[in-house]
Write a protein that holds these residues in place. Structure first.
Motif, mmCIF file in Angstrom:
data_model
loop_
_atom_site.group_PDB
_atom_site.id
_atom_site.type_symbol
_atom_site.label_atom_id
_atom_site.label_comp_id
_atom_site.label_asym_id
_atom_site.label_seq_id
_atom_site.Cartn_x
_atom_site.Cartn_y
_atom_site.Cartn_z
ATOM 1 N N CYS A 24 -3.220 3.070 2.663
ATOM 2 C CA CYS A 24 -2.137 2.423 3.407
ATOM 3 C C CYS A 24 -2.504 0.978 3.680
ATOM 4 O O CYS A 24 -1.682 0.076 3.555
ATOM 5 C CB CYS A 24 -1.895 3.127 4.737
ATOM 6 S SG CYS A 24 -1.207 4.750 4.550
ATOM 7 N N ARG A 83 0.304 -1.525 5.194
ATOM 8 C CA ARG A 83 1.243 -0.746 6.001
ATOM 9 C C ARG A 83 0.476 0.318 6.760
ATOM 10 O O ARG A 83 -0.653 0.644 6.423
ATOM 11 C CB ARG A 83 2.280 -0.086 5.084
ATOM 12 C CG ARG A 83 3.170 -1.091 4.405
ATOM 13 C CD ARG A 83 3.938 -0.480 3.282
ATOM 14 N NE ARG A 83 4.863 0.536 3.779
ATOM 15 C CZ ARG A 83 5.393 1.462 3.009
ATOM 16 N NH1 ARG A 83 5.080 1.521 1.739
ATOM 17 N NH2 ARG A 83 6.229 2.346 3.500
ATOM 18 N N ASN A 142 4.287 4.232 9.131
ATOM 19 C CA ASN A 142 5.308 3.495 8.396
ATOM 20 C C ASN A 142 5.596 4.170 7.053
ATOM 21 O O ASN A 142 6.742 4.333 6.645
ATOM 22 C CB ASN A 142 4.836 2.051 8.212
ATOM 23 C CG ASN A 142 5.840 1.208 7.477
ATOM 24 O OD1 ASN A 142 5.831 1.188 6.256
ATOM 25 N ND2 ASN A 142 6.711 0.546 8.209
ATOM 26 N N SER A 160 9.171 5.755 7.701
ATOM 27 C CA SER A 160 10.115 4.627 7.654
ATOM 28 C C SER A 160 11.182 4.821 6.591
ATOM 29 O O SER A 160 12.247 4.239 6.658
ATOM 30 C CB SER A 160 9.371 3.335 7.367
ATOM 31 O OG SER A 160 9.030 3.288 6.006
#
Lengths: 94, 464
Positions: B258, B263, B267, B271
């Protein structure tokens, strides 16, 4: 809680720290093979399925146990072979 | 007490630790994998021949066990050997799912054999946790597999998050009731398995295909934990150590992945790439004119360049254009052009995907340059050839805060004097967003399948 359980918890905590240490600062190129290698290692779950199968005594348990050993083997063999194939690609060719 | 089996388990555990350690460095990775595999073999053989139950009896049904081992080995071997390099990520996901299913079945059988009341709280918790986590890992991995095979799209509906949370909550409550012995009916544990399977499916449904590596890595660590639950039930050290090690290492690997996309894990998981509004907004703005270039023009541009940087992406992998790409590189080098490859950490469907692919085509390892090193070189680059990459070269990541990929480090190809983008169509990338790079004045599009375009380029360059 009995002493065995406490000892197991000690082991769990220590292994968590060891796992974190082992993965630190691995170049991103190796993320995929590393994930694949780790995938093969959790195939150790097969040990449990062998035990369950080895103690099964009715038909349903036999069927499910057989399936468990089969799926566990797929995880182990497939996991190690795929990882090996990926890593073969990294060999420097002369 | 006979200490042979525990010592064999200890040896196996050590091989897992050393193997994982060695997998972390390019030089030692391959032997590391083999060492762990040998350890696994020792643990399996030891269990079959030396394991004794509470009453001291050996395992029976050995014929069936060997049968399953042989069939599983043959199928696993064939699948792993036949899979194309491009399909490696989904293969890993598939095998991970098998491990998860195995863990879930163990819990189911253990519950059936011992009976609800006799489990006790400790083993009860380990049993339901193994079932819950193993089932989620299985169904989730299968959906991830389907997504990477492009058989399953992103499925989203309103209130999805609430539904998912409700199902998860229901599963945890049910698991708690079973573990504490408040419910002892066998059908309840079947229900728990069912609910967990449904959750695994719904959990992965909305997550974009480009984020599948992160999901697979997460589910990988889930299976590790499920295996460890089995170790807890049987007080089996090698299962516990192997499982927890992968659970912990897998979690860290997930977070590192990530981070390389700049990110957070939340997320990535929740997201859903910012919904549809952002897509519409950027799409509206960048509607400009696109310039097309012919193969022969592109060949001329590259042949007379000093430096060409090739940016490979997933399109290269799908088209299997890596060999043609290597040929183009050699033709250009023969004309005195410096050729380099710019490899984004998450190009393709998995980190390291491009490296594996290009290595397969015999591309020199030293020609692959990582993002931080190549970015300052783009202003001195005459031609940047983008082959089937999209999101990793989208300047919106730097300029447009409303873009879902805003903040992700990208390859600054737009700084090259000329950008040639090889693409099948004007379709958006995997993140589902427009790329303004295509509309820039110094960008030219070369439409078509990456492999045939690449082969045409090679022919054109040769003819010059």
């Amino acid at each position: 809680m009995d002493t065995t359980t406490i000892q197991l918890l000690y082991l769990v905590i220590l292994m968590i720290f060891l796992g974190v240490e082992l993965i630190h600062h691995v170049p991103s190129v190796l993320h995929t093979p590393l994930m694949s290698g780790a995938n093969a290692i959790h195939g150790v779950v097969i040990i449990g399925s062998i035990i369950v199968m080895g103690m099964a005594d009715d038909t349903l348990s036999m069927i499910l146990g057989f399936l468990a050993v089969l799926l566990g083997t797929l995880n182990v063999v497939g996991g190690f072979v795929v990882t090996n194939r990926m890593l073969e690609m990294f060999r420097r060719k002369s | 007490m006979d200490a042979t089996l525990p010592i064999l388990y200890l040896v196996a555990s050590v091989t897992f630790i050393i193997g994982l350690k060695m997998l972390g460095s390019p030089k030692t990775a391959r032997p590391g994998n083999l060492i762990a595999a040998v350890g696994m073999g020792i643990a399996i053989a030891g269990t079959i021949f030396l394991y004794k139950g509470h009453t001291g009896e050996h395992l029976h049904n050995l014929g069936w066990i060997f049968g399953a081992l042989v069939i599983g080995s043959v199928i696993g071997w064939l699948m792993a050997m036949r899979v194309k390099m491009t399909a490696m990520p989904q293969m890993v996901s598939f095998f991970n799912g098998m491990g998860g299913a195995c863990a879930a079945l163990i819990s189911l059988l253990e519950y059936k054999a011992v009976g609800g009341e006799a489990l006790g709280i400790g083993n009860g918790l380990a049993t339901v946790a193994g079932l819950l986590i193993g089932s989620v890992s299985f169904s989730g991995s299968m959906i991830a597999f389907g997504k990477l095979e492009e058989k399953i799209g992103d499925i989203r509906f309103s209130g999805q998050q609430i539904v998912n949370n409700a199902i998860l909550l229901a599963a945890i409550v049910l698991a708690g009731l079973i573990a504490t012995g408040n419910i002892t009916d066998f059908s309840a544990i079947i229900l728990l398995a069912g609910v967990a399977l449904v959750f695994g499916v719904l959990f992965v449904f909305p997550i974009g295909g480009a984020d599948m590596p992160v999901v697979i890595s997460l589910l990988n660590s889930f299976t590790g934990v499920a295996a460890a639950c089995g170790g807890f039930i049987y007080h089996n050290m090698v299962m516990l150590i192997g499982g927890i090690l992968v659970g912990s290492a897998g979690s860290i690997l997930t977070i590192v992945m990530c981070r390389s996309m700049n990110r957070s894990l939340t997320n990535v998981l929740f997201s859903n790439f910012g919904g549809t509004t952002a897509v519409a907004a950027t799409g509206e703005k960048s509607q400009g004119s696109v310039r097309e270039v012919t193969c022969s023009d592109a060949a001329v541009m590259m042949s007379y360049a000093k430096q060409v940087v090739i940016v490979p992406g997933y399109g290269l992998a799908v088209a299997q254009a890596q060999h043609a790409c290597h040929q183009l590189e050699m033709e250009l080098e023969a004309k005195g052009v410096t050729v380099k490859y710019a490899v984004h950490p998450v190009a393709g469907r998995m980190p390291g995907h491009m490296n594996v692919l290009l290595a397969e085509a015999d591309v020199d390892y030293d020609k692959l340059v990582e993002m931080d090193e190549i970015n300052p070189e783009f202003p001195q680059t005459d031609v940047a050839l983008v082959v089937g990459a999209n999101d990793v070269v989208n300047p919106a990541a730097k300029t447009d805060p409303s873009s879902p990929i805003y903040g992700m480090p990208i390859l600054d190809v737009e700084n090259a004097r000329q950008v040639i983008v090889m693409k099948r169509s004007m379709r958006a990338g995997y993140a589902g967003i427009e790329n303004e790079l295509f509309f820039r004045p110094n960008t030219a599009m070369l439409f078509g399948d990456a492999k045939s375009s690449m082969t045409n380029l090679v022919t054109e360059v040769k003819a010059l």
